[in-house]
Design a protein around this motif. Structure first.
Motif, PDB file in Angstrom:
ATOM      1  N   ARG A 146       0.849  -1.183   0.000  1.00  0.00           N
ATOM      2  CA  ARG A 146       0.000   0.000   0.000  1.00  0.00           C
ATOM      3  C   ARG A 146       0.885   1.233   0.000  1.00  0.00           C
ATOM      4  O   ARG A 146       1.641   1.457   0.961  1.00  0.00           O
ATOM      5  N   LEU A 147       0.801   1.996  -1.053  1.00  0.00           N
ATOM      6  CA  LEU A 147       1.561   3.234  -1.162  1.00  0.00           C
ATOM      7  C   LEU A 147       0.726   4.393  -0.625  1.00  0.00           C
ATOM      8  O   LEU A 147      -0.498   4.401  -0.770  1.00  0.00           O
ATOM      9  N   SER A 148       1.410   5.358  -0.047  1.00  0.00           N
ATOM     10  CA  SER A 148       0.767   6.564   0.439  1.00  0.00           C
ATOM     11  C   SER A 148       1.445   7.779  -0.166  1.00  0.00           C
ATOM     12  O   SER A 148       2.643   7.754  -0.474  1.00  0.00           O
ATOM     13  N   CYS A 149       0.678   8.841  -0.304  1.00  0.00           N
ATOM     14  CA  CYS A 149       1.216  10.111  -0.775  1.00  0.00           C
ATOM     15  C   CYS A 149       0.633  11.202   0.106  1.00  0.00           C
ATOM     16  O   CYS A 149      -0.587  11.390   0.136  1.00  0.00           O
ATOM     17  N   ALA A 150       1.498  11.894   0.828  1.00  0.00           N
ATOM     18  CA  ALA A 150       1.084  13.003   1.677  1.00  0.00           C
ATOM     19  C   ALA A 150       1.248  14.295   0.905  1.00  0.00           C
ATOM     20  O   ALA A 150       2.338  14.587   0.402  1.00  0.00           O
ATOM     21  N   ALA A 151       0.178  15.071   0.844  1.00  0.00           N
ATOM     22  CA  ALA A 151       0.174  16.309   0.073  1.00  0.00           C
ATOM     23  C   ALA A 151       0.119  17.512   0.999  1.00  0.00           C
ATOM     24  O   ALA A 151      -0.519  17.472   2.061  1.00  0.00           O
ATOM     25  N   SER A 152       0.774  18.585   0.587  1.00  0.00           N
ATOM     26  CA  SER A 152       0.734  19.820   1.351  1.00  0.00           C
ATOM     27  C   SER A 152       0.992  20.999   0.435  1.00  0.00           C
ATOM     28  O   SER A 152       1.536  20.842  -0.662  1.00  0.00           O
ATOM     29  N   GLY A 153       0.573  22.182   0.892  1.00  0.00           N
ATOM     30  CA  GLY A 153       0.849  23.393   0.133  1.00  0.00           C
ATOM     31  C   GLY A 153      -0.197  23.787  -0.879  1.00  0.00           C
ATOM     32  O   GLY A 153      -0.007  24.757  -1.618  1.00  0.00           O
ATOM     33  N   PHE A 154      -1.275  23.019  -0.930  1.00  0.00           N
ATOM     34  CA  PHE A 154      -2.364  23.354  -1.836  1.00  0.00           C
ATOM     35  C   PHE A 154      -3.656  22.775  -1.265  1.00  0.00           C
ATOM     36  O   PHE A 154      -3.622  21.983  -0.314  1.00  0.00           O
ATOM     37  N   THR A 155      -4.773  23.182  -1.854  1.00  0.00           N
ATOM     38  CA  THR A 155      -6.069  22.713  -1.363  1.00  0.00           C
ATOM     39  C   THR A 155      -6.335  21.341  -1.956  1.00  0.00           C
ATOM     40  O   THR A 155      -6.944  21.201  -3.021  1.00  0.00           O
ATOM     41  N   PHE A 156      -5.880  20.347  -1.232  1.00  0.00           N
ATOM     42  CA  PHE A 156      -5.875  18.963  -1.718  1.00  0.00           C
ATOM     43  C   PHE A 156      -7.251  18.510  -2.182  1.00  0.00           C
ATOM     44  O   PHE A 156      -7.382  17.853  -3.216  1.00  0.00           O
ATOM     45  N   SER A 157      -8.273  18.873  -1.439  1.00  0.00           N
ATOM     46  CA  SER A 157      -9.608  18.327  -1.688  1.00  0.00           C
ATOM     47  C   SER A 157     -10.238  18.845  -2.973  1.00  0.00           C
ATOM     48  O   SER A 157     -11.317  18.386  -3.362  1.00  0.00           O
ATOM     49  N   THR A 158      -9.591  19.777  -3.641  1.00  0.00           N
ATOM     50  CA  THR A 158     -10.174  20.330  -4.860  1.00  0.00           C
ATOM     51  C   THR A 158      -9.526  19.790  -6.136  1.00  0.00           C
ATOM     52  O   THR A 158      -9.904  20.196  -7.238  1.00  0.00           O
ATOM     53  N   TYR A 159      -8.578  18.873  -5.971  1.00  0.00           N
ATOM     54  CA  TYR A 159      -7.866  18.359  -7.143  1.00  0.00           C
ATOM     55  C   TYR A 159      -7.971  16.842  -7.267  1.00  0.00           C
ATOM     56  O   TYR A 159      -7.841  16.113  -6.270  1.00  0.00           O
ATOM     57  N   GLY A 160      -8.173  16.402  -8.498  1.00  0.00           N
ATOM     58  CA  GLY A 160      -7.995  14.995  -8.778  1.00  0.00           C
ATOM     59  C   GLY A 160      -6.536  14.628  -8.628  1.00  0.00           C
ATOM     60  O   GLY A 160      -5.653  15.466  -8.835  1.00  0.00           O
ATOM     61  N   LEU A 170      12.134   2.542 -19.295  1.00  0.00           N
ATOM     62  CA  LEU A 170      10.837   2.767 -19.921  1.00  0.00           C
ATOM     63  C   LEU A 170      10.307   4.151 -19.598  1.00  0.00           C
ATOM     64  O   LEU A 170      10.775   4.805 -18.655  1.00  0.00           O
ATOM     65  N   GLU A 171       9.324   4.594 -20.379  1.00  0.00           N
ATOM     66  CA  GLU A 171       8.711   5.886 -20.117  1.00  0.00           C
ATOM     67  C   GLU A 171       7.776   5.790 -18.910  1.00  0.00           C
ATOM     68  O   GLU A 171       7.270   4.722 -18.580  1.00  0.00           O
ATOM     69  N   ARG A 172       7.574   6.931 -18.304  1.00  0.00           N
ATOM     70  CA  ARG A 172       6.631   6.984 -17.193  1.00  0.00           C
ATOM     71  C   ARG A 172       5.233   6.688 -17.727  1.00  0.00           C
ATOM     72  O   ARG A 172       4.828   7.198 -18.770  1.00  0.00           O
ATOM     73  N   GLU A 173       4.490   5.838 -17.006  1.00  0.00           N
ATOM     74  CA  GLU A 173       3.152   5.471 -17.459  1.00  0.00           C
ATOM     75  C   GLU A 173       2.121   5.751 -16.384  1.00  0.00           C
ATOM     76  O   GLU A 173       2.382   5.624 -15.182  1.00  0.00           O
ATOM     77  N   TRP A 174       0.933   6.099 -16.843  1.00  0.00           N
ATOM     78  CA  TRP A 174      -0.181   6.370 -15.942  1.00  0.00           C
ATOM     79  C   TRP A 174      -0.693   5.067 -15.335  1.00  0.00           C
ATOM     80  O   TRP A 174      -0.799   4.053 -16.022  1.00  0.00           O
ATOM     81  N   VAL A 175      -1.028   5.137 -14.057  1.00  0.00           N
ATOM     82  CA  VAL A 175      -1.523   3.963 -13.337  1.00  0.00           C
ATOM     83  C   VAL A 175      -3.004   4.106 -12.995  1.00  0.00           C
ATOM     84  O   VAL A 175      -3.819   3.243 -13.314  1.00  0.00           O
ATOM     85  N   ALA A 176      -3.351   5.213 -12.322  1.00  0.00           N
ATOM     86  CA  ALA A 176      -4.723   5.379 -11.854  1.00  0.00           C
ATOM     87  C   ALA A 176      -4.966   6.838 -11.498  1.00  0.00           C
ATOM     88  O   ALA A 176      -4.027   7.586 -11.205  1.00  0.00           O
ATOM     89  N   THR A 177      -6.237   7.220 -11.509  1.00  0.00           N
ATOM     90  CA  THR A 177      -6.664   8.573 -11.154  1.00  0.00           C
ATOM     91  C   THR A 177      -7.898   8.506 -10.275  1.00  0.00           C
ATOM     92  O   THR A 177      -8.737   7.612 -10.450  1.00  0.00           O
ATOM     93  N   ILE A 178      -7.999   9.452  -9.361  1.00  0.00           N
ATOM     94  CA  ILE A 178      -9.179   9.562  -8.513  1.00  0.00           C
ATOM     95  C   ILE A 178      -9.645  11.011  -8.536  1.00  0.00           C
ATOM     96  O   ILE A 178      -8.822  11.941  -8.543  1.00  0.00           O
ATOM     97  N   THR A 179     -10.966  11.203  -8.546  1.00  0.00           N
ATOM     98  CA  THR A 179     -11.511  12.557  -8.575  1.00  0.00           C
ATOM     99  C   THR A 179     -11.294  13.254  -7.233  1.00  0.00           C
ATOM    100  O   THR A 179     -10.928  12.623  -6.231  1.00  0.00           O
ATOM    101  N   CYS A 208       3.109   9.993  -7.135  1.00  0.00           N
ATOM    102  CA  CYS A 208       1.798  10.632  -7.111  1.00  0.00           C
ATOM    103  C   CYS A 208       1.931  12.000  -7.757  1.00  0.00           C
ATOM    104  O   CYS A 208       3.011  12.614  -7.751  1.00  0.00           O
ATOM    105  N   THR A 209       0.832  12.476  -8.308  1.00  0.00           N
ATOM    106  CA  THR A 209       0.889  13.684  -9.120  1.00  0.00           C
ATOM    107  C   THR A 209      -0.481  14.323  -9.241  1.00  0.00           C
ATOM    108  O   THR A 209      -1.513  13.651  -9.100  1.00  0.00           O
ATOM    109  N   PHE A 210      -0.498  15.619  -9.522  1.00  0.00           N
ATOM    110  CA  PHE A 210      -1.717  16.303  -9.872  1.00  0.00           C
ATOM    111  C   PHE A 210      -1.364  17.449 -10.792  1.00  0.00           C
ATOM    112  O   PHE A 210      -0.208  17.855 -10.902  1.00  0.00           O
TER     113      PHE A 210
END
Length: 115
Positions: free
Chosen positions: A18-32, A42-51, A95-97
């Protein structure tokens, strides 16, 4: 803006992480939020997205049924539960947004699937 991934490591084929990503410095709840990965050579590949509210998720075909993305807006965290891991899942996971035309990345966490 900061994204800090954790939870990577060495796991045997068929195992889970189980991977975790802690976010700070922005309004996390407003971004997918998304997870990407990059395997050696290999190139970086997309895994999954959440709204932003966690109500919608989408997965790359290779991960469907094995990976689950989730988030906790109260904790400013996004997660990636990975089951039935295969050696091909070995990669650095990020993790990314995206905001205002820019994509923000964490430093990544290494996942190695090997016996």
């Amino acid at each position: 803006i900061q994204l800090v991934e954790s939870g990577g490591g060495l796991v045997q084929p068929g195992g889970s992480l189980r991977l975790s990503c802690a976010a700070s410095g922005f309004t996390f709840s407003t971004y997918g939020m998304s997870w990407y990965r990059q395997a050696p050579g290999l190139e970086r590949e997309w895994v999954a997205t959440i709204t932003s509210d966690g109500g919608g998720t989408n997965y790359a075909d290779r991960m469907k049924g094995r990976f689950t993305i989730s988030r906790d807006n109260a904790k400013n965290k996004v997660y990636l539960q990975m089951n039935s891991l295969k050696p091909d899942d070995t990669a650095v996971y990020y993790c990314t947004f995206r905001a205002r035309g820019l994509r923000y990345w964490g430093q990544g966490t290494q996942v190695t699937v090997s016996s």
